[in-house]
Design an enzyme around this catalytic site. Structure first.
Site, short mmCIF file in Angstrom:
data_model
loop_
_atom_site.label_atom_id
_atom_site.label_comp_id
_atom_site.label_asym_id
_atom_site.label_seq_id
_atom_site.Cartn_x
_atom_site.Cartn_y
_atom_site.Cartn_z
CB SER A 162 -0.86 -0.02 1.22
OG SER A 162 -2.10 0.45 1.01
CE LYS A 177 -3.82 0.89 -1.92
NZ LYS A 177 -3.97 -0.10 -0.86
CE1 TYR A 208 -3.87 0.07 4.42
CE2 TYR A 208 -2.59 -0.32 6.41
CZ TYR A 208 -2.72 -0.42 4.95
OH TYR A 208 -1.82 -1.00 4.20
CB VAL A 258 -0.62 -5.84 4.03
CG1 VAL A 258 -1.91 -4.84 4.52
CG2 VAL A 258 -0.59 -6.03 2.62
CE1 TYR A 278 -3.63 -0.88 -5.15
CE2 TYR A 278 -4.37 -3.19 -5.31
CZ TYR A 278 -4.03 -2.08 -4.61
OH TYR A 278 -4.12 -2.04 -3.21
N1 GLU Z 1 -1.92 -5.40 -2.61
C1 GLU Z 1 -2.56 -5.21 -1.43
C2 GLU Z 1 -4.13 -5.19 -1.61
O1 GLU Z 1 -4.51 -4.59 -2.44
C3 GLU Z 1 -2.19 -3.81 -0.62
C4 GLU Z 1 -2.80 -3.70 0.76
C5 GLU Z 1 -2.06 -2.70 1.64
O2 GLU Z 1 -0.80 -2.86 1.98
O3 GLU Z 1 -2.82 -2.12 2.33
O4 GLU Z 1 -4.86 -5.98 -0.87
#
Ligand code: GLU
Length: 346
Positions: free
Chosen positions: A82, A85, A259, A277, A207
């Site tokens: 994540s 992002k 989060y 994560v 993604y």
């Molecule tokens: N590739 C993970 C997903 O989309 C990233 C989640 C994350 O790190 O929050 O579930």
């Protein structure tokens, strides 16, 4: 989540960071204090992530002038997940502009888990939060070109943030691609609301690749330091994105980077940050430094336990909280530091 800030006293309160030796000794202390913490659980919803070493722990701090502090497992490679992002968001803002991204994706925390389908339903398909999956998928969909162009844009852009060529972890990509039904559902829902204008499954694939780029804690610190210095990479000195884009990205990270524990992080630590994560965390100290940490065990929201504690220690000990006046810093003793409560239920 206990962040361990209650017993940390302020060691430095300056307009700039103290000298290299002082920062170094505090980074070492942040590592020593937290290496024995064994709270949290390694993510396993992407099957390959469950194989990570739960004892791995590294902290890197890169100052905007390039001075570096690397302690522990800072060269262990892991998937960025994540944290991508934040950087894809910045690159897309630089490419298509603040207004277009604001209109399509939004900038607000939904308070919902990172993989929530409900996040799409809350506001008639407007994802609102670019730092969880719905908003991140909508952001990746805005990258111009076909999927191959989009992938090149991401690899090239994130590599410029890191100051070296980043590579895909094929095993992580394959493991997530085989199990990412929720993200496919989110992308289909976004499409149904007109929030994705291209093939949603191709967007999920790009993604998923972006999340599987391999980085180290050291890389994350360089990438965070680039955001800290208005888009200038502290090692290569390249202007990766405009300073205004960094400002906007840091505002989004402050609101939504951790989060559904984002408010708690900002309250205790007072810095823009982002977690992933696989166990990575970044924190950005505007004008001063980037912090990158790696430790796989996560709290219930998906944030690295040791990573949060390490950044909390450094924020307190170095006086980094953006909201603290000098008087607040002076008052910040172990006896007056805030208590802590567990955040939003998972
Ligand atoms: N590739 C993970 C997903 O989309 C990233 C989640 C994350 O790190 O929050 O579930």
């Amino acid at each position: 989540m206990e962040l361990g800030v209650g017993d940390v006293s302020q060691r430095a309160a300056t307009g700039s960071l103290p000298g290299w030796d002082d920062v170094e000794s505090l980074v070492v202390e942040a590592w020593q204090r937290n290496r024995g913490v064994d709270d949290g659980t390694v993510a396993d919803y992407i099957p390959i992530l469950a194989e990570a070493d739960p004892t791995a722990f590294g902290i890197a701090v890169v100052e905007v002038d390039g001075d570096t502090h690397d302690v522990g497992d800072v060269d262990v490679a892991f998937s960025i997940q994540s944290i991508s992002k934040a950087f894809v968001y910045a690159l897309v803002c630089a490419e298509i502009g603040h207004e277009a991204v604001l209109e399509r994706v939004g900038v607000d925390n939904t308070g919902l888990p990172f993989n929530s389908v409900m996040a799409v339903e809350l506001a008639a398909g407007h994802p609102r939060n670019p730092m969880v999956n719905a908003g991140a998928l909508a952001t990746t969909a805005l990258i111009p070109g076909d999927p191959a162009d989009q992938w090149r844009f991401i690899v090239d852009g994130l590599s410029r943030f890191a100051g070296r060529a980043l590579e895909l972890d094929d095993v992580v990509y394959g493991s997530e691609a085989a199990t990412n039904q929720r993200n496919r559902a989110i992308a289909r829902l976004l499409e149904s609301y007109g929030r994705i204008d291209r093939d949603p499954l191709e967007v999920v694939d790009v993604y998923t690749r972006q999340c599987a780029l391999r980085v180290t804690a050291h890389d994350l610190a360089v990438m965070a330091a680039t955001l800290a210095d208005g888009g200038v990479n502290p090692i290569t000195r390249e202007q990766v994105v405009p300073a205004t884009v960094c400002r906007d990205t840091l505002a989004v990270l402050a609101a939504s980077g951790l989060y559904e524990h984002s408010g708690e992080w900002l309250f205790e630590i007072g810095l823009p940050g982002k977690s992933g994560v696989a166990g990575g965390v970044i924190a950005v100290v505007p004008g001063k430094a980037g912090i990158g940490t790696y430790s796989p065990p996560l709290d219930r929201a998906g944030n690295s336990v040791r990573g949060q504690r390490a950044v909390a220690f450094l924020s307190r000990a170095l006086g980094l909280n953006l909201f603290a006046s000098d008087a607040a810093r002076a008052a910040d003793t172990p006896h007056t530091s805030p208590g802590h409560t567990e955040g939003t239920p998972a």
